[in-house]
Design an enzyme around this catalytic site. Structure first.
Site, PDB file in Angstrom:
ATOM      1  N   ASP A  58       0.834  -1.195   0.000  1.00 37.76           N
ATOM      2  CA  ASP A  58       0.000   0.000   0.000  1.00 37.76           C
ATOM      3  C   ASP A  58       0.875   1.254   0.000  1.00 37.76           C
ATOM      4  O   ASP A  58       1.782   1.390   0.822  1.00 37.76           O
ATOM      5  CB  ASP A  58      -0.889  -0.026   1.246  1.00 37.76           C
ATOM      6  CG  ASP A  58      -1.971   1.034   1.208  1.00 37.76           C
ATOM      7  OD1 ASP A  58      -2.863   0.931   0.341  1.00 37.76           O
ATOM      8  OD2 ASP A  58      -1.933   1.959   2.046  1.00 37.76           O
ATOM      9  N   GLU A 115       1.375  -0.476  -5.167  1.00 35.95           N
ATOM     10  CA  GLU A 115       0.198   0.353  -5.428  1.00 35.95           C
ATOM     11  C   GLU A 115       0.700   1.771  -5.695  1.00 35.95           C
ATOM     12  O   GLU A 115       0.561   2.672  -4.881  1.00 35.95           O
ATOM     13  CB  GLU A 115      -0.762   0.327  -4.226  1.00 35.95           C
ATOM     14  CG  GLU A 115      -2.091   1.026  -4.503  1.00 35.95           C
ATOM     15  CD  GLU A 115      -2.579   1.878  -3.340  1.00 35.95           C
ATOM     16  OE1 GLU A 115      -3.735   2.337  -3.388  1.00 35.95           O
ATOM     17  OE2 GLU A 115      -1.804   2.122  -2.398  1.00 35.95           O
TER      18      GLU A 115
END
Length: 661
Positions: free
Chosen positions: A382, A411
């Site tokens: 993330d 990401e």
């Protein structure tokens, strides 16, 4: 600089600080610029050393005329570190052959040319490094060239002897040579480069609303019941948002509101509570044994599980009290929470990697090793662009040495330089700007860049949506938009993915935001997939066809082989994927054409123009194509009329079945 200059080797990263990355089964194009003074001809050879030390030689062919570029393609079939060099050499045979072909028919220096050729072949015939049969062939040819009693025509036939030409093509007769410095290619496992991803929240799978309106969370065991349907659609990776305990301080309520009720589950990305942190499992999902059951259930279906690595903490995370130095303390004494203006994440504290780098590194490494020992081999990271690049370089290389089957997806919705930098330092996959590339012009530029500009270090995972991203294209494009985006993602790159609910055409956004209303990040969202499919309101059958096409056509398992073609309509996108016979494993070439109407609101008809040589058809030839979606067949050529109705079938995925005789 060698005697014969060798420059601009490819593949290599622009700064040559890190190895190029590939995956097992990837067909990698190699190239170099090599030349010499004067008019004598040269040749080039790729010297490729596999991870087990085996050296293979691959002749390189001239590139575009006038460029001095030499090229070849090789399928890299085993995992590990490969090394390559380029050898450039004076091609004595080719130089003589060219001169003799011109001079002898013109009656110029006839005996001299025969004498030079005979000396070359005689020397090659004494080279003990060549096979015996080849040495005998050269010796016999030298004798023919030197036979002054024979006619010129009889001696001249040596120049066209197919056996001789085949032999010198494999092992040229050379003189001066240079060898380049070595370059490294890190070849990773197949799933690091090819896969179909499906994201779902395990807490929603099997969640039940009680009579009082509160929810009973789904568990890993109820979520396992979703796996057969996901596998049946052809997805081979299931990605789970964070599975850890969720903090209560500043917990977000439905639709990212600041006031959570007592039964609101909160965002999984607000990691950490009294029940534990990044090495713990949320009690509502079950135990470590339940997670192991889920992993085994996925493995039984041929599916791998990816989990989220989100290096941040809720205010309730044990780190906050045990290691307050890992966070940023503001002048008023408060800890800075996460922001991405205008978005605010009051339930999350970002880590300050500069306060205690050694301590943070040790803890993250411990956490990653923990989940690897549990059985996880894929981590979706993330917001990696909000952490230092040198940290990721260290972590990924450390894990690669210990567990080479583990890989990381970034990401990385960020600036191009940072996105590409994450790929250079080791991330095996990356999200991209695909979600925001929707017009024909945007997609042509985007796909061409992925295939030909950054393929040595950025491996795209084309997700069509995420819990955070519901693009305007999907919000207002209707079912056609969902079909179009899925078809493009599934065919343009070897790895693609979607977030659960995409197959149900979920398209209503939270006002003022580019994300679904009643967002699953903040509440339970059970879905009745079977009922939707029974009523014809599901895209699942179409997704199943797309993944079946991917499995049956090896050309779609490559990134670098995408070529853009043209159409006369601003909304008709055309590209091909071609894999030559030596690389398919079937003995036959594999060619596909994708023709897409990227306007989900219209019926379009136009003429498409193809460079048929890009997918194995002779120039001027016609060929048969089969639409792998509908089964229709046509005879096509370089210029073809198409009509694509966005409300029925907006995309042709055409299998080129071969030339029409």
């Amino acid at each position: 600089m060698g005697r014969i200059p060798i420059l601009d080797l490819s593949p290599q990263l622009p700064d040559n600080l890190w190895p190029v990355t590939a995956f097992t089964g990837e067909v990698v194009p190699f190239g170099a610029t090599a030349f010499r003074e004067g008019h004598d001809l040269i040749g080039a050879m790729l010297l490729l050393t596999s991870p087990d030390g085996t050296l293979t030689r691959h002749p390189m062919s001239p590139g575009a005329p006038g460029t001095d570029r030499w090229e070849t393609e090789v399928l890299l079939g085993s995992q590990g570190r490969w090394e390559y060099r380029v050898r450039a050499y004076a091609d004595e045979w080719a130089t003589w052959h060219h001169n003799a072909s011109v001079k002898i028919p013109a009656g110029i220096d006839v005996e001299l040319m025969f004498l030079i050729g005979a000396e070359l072949l005689t020397a090659a015939g004494t080279d003990k490094g060549r096979p015996v049969a080849e040495r005998r062939l050269f010796t016999a040819a030298a004798k023919t060239l030197g036979d002054v009693t024979a006619s010129v025509d009889a001696r001249f036939t040596v120049l066209s002897d197919p056996k001789l030409l085949a032999a010198v093509a494999v092992r040229p007769i050379t003189g001066l040579e240079s060898v380049s410095e070595p370059r490294t290619i890190l070849v990773e496992r197949l799933r690091a480069g090819v896969g179909s991803w499906y994201e779902f929240f395990p807490r929603s799978e099997g969640a039940v609303r009680r009579e009082d309106g509160s929810w009973q969370s789904g568990t890993f065991r109820t979520a396992a019941k979703r796996l057969p349907a996901v596998a049946a659609m052809g997805f081979d990776v299931v990605y789970l948002p964070p599975i850890h305990p969720i903090g209560r301080a500043f917990r977000k309520g439905p639709n990212n509101t600041l006031g959570a009720g007592p039964d609101d589950p909160g965002s999984p990305w607000a990691i950490g509570s009294a029940e534990g942190g990044h090495d713990a499992i949320h009690p509502d999902l079950g135990t470590l044994a339940d997670f192991a059951f889920f992993l085994d259930a996925a493995k039984d279906r041929g599916v791998e599980i990816a989990i989220d690595l989100a290096l941040q903490a809720s205010p309730d995370h044990p780190w906050v009290t045990e290691h307050p130095e890992w966070f940023t303390t503001l002048p008023d004494g408060s800890i800075a929470y996460a922001e991405n203006p205008p978005k605010k994440y009051q339930d999350i504290y970002p880590i300050n990697f500069d306060n205690d780098p050694a301590g943070i590194r040790a803890e993250v490494l411990r956490i990653v090793r923990h989940w690897i020992n549990v059985g996880v081999k894929i981590f979706r990271v993330d917001n990696p662009h909000t952490k230092p690049l040198d940290f990721w370089e260290w972590l990924i290389s450390t894990i690669a040495d210990e567990a080479p089957d583990v890989f990381f997806l970034a990401e990385a919705f960020t600036r191009p330089a940072l996105l590409q930098g994450l790929g250079k330092v080791g991330f095996q996959q990356s999200y991209t700007y695909f979600t925001w590339r929707n017009t024909k012009e945007e997609l042509e530029e985007f796909f061409d860049g992925l295939a030909h500009e950054t393929a040595d270090f950025v491996r795209p995972n084309l997700f069509v949506n995420t819990p955070d991203i519901l693009s305007e294209y999907l919000q207002f494009g209707g079912p056609a938009a969902f079909k179009i985006r899925a078809a493009l993602a599934a065919t343009a790159a070897p790895t693609w993915g979607l977030y659960s609910g995409f197959e149900l055409y979920e398209s209503v956004a939270r006002p003022g935001a580019e994300e679904n209303i009643d967002n699953e990040k903040y509440e339970y969202r059970p879905r009745d997939f079977a009922a939707a499919e029974a009523h014809g309101a599901s895209l699942a059958p179409y997704l199943t066809v797309l993944n079946r096409i991917r499995a049956e056509h090896p050309a779609l398992g490559q990134l670098r082989n995408l070529d853009i073609h043209s159409s006369e309509d601003e909304a008709i996108l055309v590209y091909s994927k071609f894999l030559d016979a030596p690389f398919t494993g079937t003995g036959a070439p594999d060619a596909l054409l994708v023709v897409a109407n990227v306007d989900p609101h219209s019926v379009r008809q136009t003429v498409v123009h193809l460079d048929v040589t890009r997918f194995g058809i002779p120039e001027g030839g016609s060929f048969e194509v089969e639409d792998l979606i509908t089964g229709a067949t046509w005879t096509w050529a370089a210029d073809n009329f198409v009509r694509l109705d966005a409300f029925t079938e907006p995309v042709h995925i055409l299998h080129v079945k071969g030339p029409v005789s």
